[in-house]
Design a protein around this motif. Structure first.
Motif, PDB file in Angstrom:
ATOM      1  N   LEU A  83       0.828  -1.215   0.000  1.00 32.45           N
ATOM      2  CA  LEU A  83       0.000   0.000   0.000  1.00 32.45           C
ATOM      3  C   LEU A  83       0.861   1.263   0.000  1.00 32.45           C
ATOM      4  N   GLU A  84       1.997   1.184   0.683  1.00 32.18           N
ATOM      5  CA  GLU A  84       2.905   2.342   0.726  1.00 32.18           C
ATOM      6  C   GLU A  84       3.583   2.534  -0.632  1.00 32.18           C
ATOM      7  N   ASN A  85       4.165   1.442  -1.140  1.00 29.94           N
ATOM      8  CA  ASN A  85       4.967   1.567  -2.363  1.00 29.94           C
ATOM      9  C   ASN A  85       4.134   1.793  -3.614  1.00 29.94           C
ATOM     10  N   GLU A  86       3.006   1.080  -3.695  1.00 24.82           N
ATOM     11  CA  GLU A  86       2.222   1.166  -4.942  1.00 24.82           C
ATOM     12  C   GLU A  86       1.329   2.405  -4.963  1.00 24.82           C
ATOM     13  N   TYR A  87       0.834   2.802  -3.773  1.00 22.09           N
ATOM     14  CA  TYR A  87      -0.201   3.855  -3.776  1.00 22.09           C
ATOM     15  C   TYR A  87       0.126   5.044  -2.873  1.00 22.09           C
ATOM     16  N   GLY A  88       1.275   5.018  -2.218  1.00 20.11           N
ATOM     17  CA  GLY A  88       1.637   6.141  -1.345  1.00 20.11           C
ATOM     18  C   GLY A  88       0.730   6.283  -0.129  1.00 20.11           C
ATOM     19  N   LEU A  89       0.026   5.213   0.245  1.00 21.36           N
ATOM     20  CA  LEU A  89      -0.853   5.294   1.423  1.00 21.36           C
ATOM     21  C   LEU A  89      -0.036   5.138   2.704  1.00 21.36           C
ATOM     22  N   ASN A 139      -2.200  -7.896  13.848  1.00 19.75           N
ATOM     23  CA  ASN A 139      -2.051  -7.937  12.389  1.00 19.75           C
ATOM     24  C   ASN A 139      -3.156  -7.299  11.558  1.00 19.75           C
ATOM     25  N   ASP A 140      -4.049  -6.515  12.154  1.00 19.82           N
ATOM     26  CA  ASP A 140      -5.059  -5.872  11.299  1.00 19.82           C
ATOM     27  C   ASP A 140      -4.429  -4.660  10.630  1.00 19.82           C
ATOM     28  N   VAL A 141      -4.651  -4.513   9.332  1.00 21.60           N
ATOM     29  CA  VAL A 141      -4.101  -3.333   8.640  1.00 21.60           C
ATOM     30  C   VAL A 141      -5.179  -2.246   8.589  1.00 21.60           C
ATOM     31  N   LEU A 142      -4.803  -1.064   9.082  1.00 20.84           N
ATOM     32  CA  LEU A 142      -5.742   0.060   9.130  1.00 20.84           C
ATOM     33  C   LEU A 142      -5.319   1.143   8.140  1.00 20.84           C
ATOM     34  N   LEU A 143      -6.334   1.826   7.602  1.00 18.14           N
ATOM     35  CA  LEU A 143      -6.086   3.045   6.821  1.00 18.14           C
ATOM     36  C   LEU A 143      -6.976   4.101   7.458  1.00 18.14           C
ATOM     37  N   ASP A 144      -6.416   5.243   7.763  1.00 13.81           N
ATOM     38  CA  ASP A 144      -7.160   6.300   8.474  1.00 13.81           C
ATOM     39  C   ASP A 144      -7.817   5.740   9.739  1.00 13.81           C
ATOM     40  N   GLY A 145      -7.131   4.835  10.426  1.00 10.44           N
ATOM     41  CA  GLY A 145      -7.642   4.269  11.680  1.00 10.44           C
ATOM     42  C   GLY A 145      -8.777   3.276  11.506  1.00 10.44           C
ATOM     43  N   ILE A 173      -9.779   0.278   0.300  1.00 10.30           N
ATOM     44  CA  ILE A 173      -8.646   0.974  -0.318  1.00 10.30           C
ATOM     45  C   ILE A 173      -9.129   2.062  -1.282  1.00 10.30           C
ATOM     46  N   ASP A 174     -10.159   1.752  -2.074  1.00 11.33           N
ATOM     47  CA  ASP A 174     -10.643   2.762  -3.027  1.00 11.33           C
ATOM     48  C   ASP A 174     -11.030   4.055  -2.301  1.00 11.33           C
ATOM     49  N   ASP A 175     -11.703   3.908  -1.155  1.00 10.94           N
ATOM     50  CA  ASP A 175     -12.143   5.113  -0.425  1.00 10.94           C
ATOM     51  C   ASP A 175     -10.944   5.857   0.160  1.00 10.94           C
TER      52      ASP A 175
END
Ligand code: BTN
Length: 261
Positions: free
Chosen positions: A102-108, A116-122, A168-170
């Motif tokens: 997510l970091e390398n491909e999309y800069g997230l 082990n849960d992966v969070l985006l914006d918490g 991820i889209d959001d």
């Protein structure tokens, strides 16, 4: 998604065999049943589905996979030598790989809610269920099941959620290509597998730790919940938790549930 596209995108990666199912009960169940029947070399076999009808999450929860909306796959790994302490590190291996992709491909900027849960914006965007298959006391293999919410259709209804979720889209504000994301995760898993348990592995996991400095409650089946402030991860992958009396305690990676307070 189909077998041919998967073979094309994963050509040149470490994946040696792809078992694609348009619809299946659970990719983890399929991977475990292949391991149980024994015999064949299944190391780096990928079981992947467009839809799961009985997907499983941690602590016997359901994991919903609607068609076209998510990534739902299980990677079989048959480690040659396995240190018992390392078995619990296969799920963080999956989390690290998803973060790196997510970091390398999309800069997230994903974070990892221990273990082990992966969070985006918490909010949770990926869950991981790693399981083992034993024949007596001989390990047949580890299966790392990864479910990633990609489109908004993949987010379960609010009332079915234990923790807020996103996709991820959001988080990105535009659609991502599921196959490209899969390729990124698989490549990152191949990079991190030889590092499992190393200082680099633990440090990278810790540097992405969510809720650092915040009060959380740890729930363990059959035990009283424990509260504390998240302070880090030990060299074995245990969670360091500072309690109200100032004492630090360590929670083993295992069947636990971590909740923010
Ligand atoms: C969790 O957060 O509770 C873990 C969810 C793991 C879901 C994935 S989807 C692919 C694989 N197959 C399953 O049945 N579960 C895992």
């Amino acid at each position: 998604m189909d077998q041919i596209l998967l073979e094309e995108i994963l050509k040149g990666t470490r994946v040696r065999n792809i078992l694609y199912y348009p619809r299946i009960s659970s990719t983890n169940d399929e991977a475990l049943s292949r391991l149980k029947s024994g015999g064949v070399d299944l190391d780096w076999t990928l079981v992947i589905a467009n839809e799961q009808t009985a997907g499983r999450g941690r602590m016997e929860r359901k994991w919903i996979t609607q068609p076209e909306s998510s990534l739902a796959f299980t990677l079989i790994i048959q480690p040659e030598l396995i240190n018992n302490n390392e078995i619990y590190l296969f799920s963080p291996l999956g989390a690290l790989a998803v973060c790196q992709a997510l970091e390398n491909e999309y800069g997230l900027k994903p974070s990892i809610k221990w273990p082990n849960d992966v969070l985006l914006d918490g909010r949770k965007t990926c869950g991981i269920l790693a399981e083992t298959c034993w024949l007596g006391d001989v390990l047949q293999g580890v299966v790392i099941g990864i479910g990633i919410n990609v489109t908004s259709d993949s987010i379960p209804p609010q009332n079915a959620l234990m923790f807020p979720a996103t996709c991820i889209d959001d988080a990105l504000g535009k659609p991502v290509d599921r196959l490209q994301l899969l390729q990124g995760v698989i490549q990152a898993m191949a990079e991190w597998q030889p590092e499992i348990g190393s200082n680099k592995f633990i440090n990278s996991w810790e540097s992405r730790l969510a809720l650092k400095g915040e009060w959380v409650r740890i729930e363990m089946p059959g035990k009283e919940a424990i509260k504390g402030i998240v302070s880090g991860i030990t060299s074995l992958g245990d969670l360091r938790l500072k309690q109200e009396n100032g004492k630090e305690i360590f929670i083993s990676v295992g069947d636990v549930r971590l909740r923010p307070i």
